[in-house]
Design a protein around this motif. Structure first.
Motif: not given
Ligand SMILES: [Zn+2]
Length: 182
Positions: A150-156
């Motif tokens: 989920r953190g990676e999605v927020d970053r993207l």
């Protein structure tokens, strides 16, 4: 490349409404209808059972309708206790409103991505179909479908590598689309 994902029900959702016999707020549709005829007027209920005490609750589907005004196909499905009809009626906003209940879809759906062959592509357009209007968190869905956190999605999203005409924060309960550029 366009990918089609789908949010698919795996079982009936819990009906969130207070039981008349105990303090529980959770009912489960029994899959059965009760049809009552009175002077050519029909009342139809969808029966639900309290998950705590088993008490039966009646959810109004049709009230004082003349038999002629009801499509024969619907009557057949009611008399056959059609499981698909139960699902349709639970998701019907008019039925929900009249009977003052909401649906709890926790653990009652899955994401179908049609395979993971998209994971190594540089750019994908994804159309997410959510026919049952299940409230989902797009960021959670994208994380699961793309195999990232989920953190990676927020970053993207913050970096503009995931773009959408829809608001991806919070919850959505309809179809949406997004583009992922890596
Ligand atoms: Zn109860």
């Amino acid at each position: 490349m366009l990918k089609n994902w789908a949010v698919v029900p795996t079982c009936l959702p819990i009906v969130r409404r207070r039981c008349h016999a105990c303090a529980s707020q959770r009912l489960r549709a029994s899959g059965k209808f009760r049809v009552n005829a009175n002077h050519k007027l029909l009342d139809v209920w969808l029966l639900a059972l309290c998950t705590a005490c088993g008490e039966t609750a009646k959810l109004t589907v049709l009230e004082r309708m003349t038999v002629r005004s009801i499509p024969p196909e619907l009557l057949d499905r009611l008399h056959a206790n059609d499981p698909g009809l139960t699902a349709e009626l639970l998701q019907d906003p008019a039925v929900q409103h009249q009977n003052r209940f909401a649906l709890d879809w926790t653990d009652a759906w899955r994401l179908d991505t049609g395979g993971s062959d998209h994971l190594d592509l540089d750019v994908i357009d994804v159309a997410v179909r959510n026919a049952a209007r299940i409230p989902v968190r797009p960021t959670r869905l994208i994380a699961e479908g793309c195999g990232v956190s989920r953190g990676e999605v927020d970053r993207l999203i913050a970096e503009g590598k995931i773009v959408s005409a829809f608001r991806l924060s919070g919850k959505l309960s309809g179809d949406f689309t997004f583009t992922l550029k890596r």
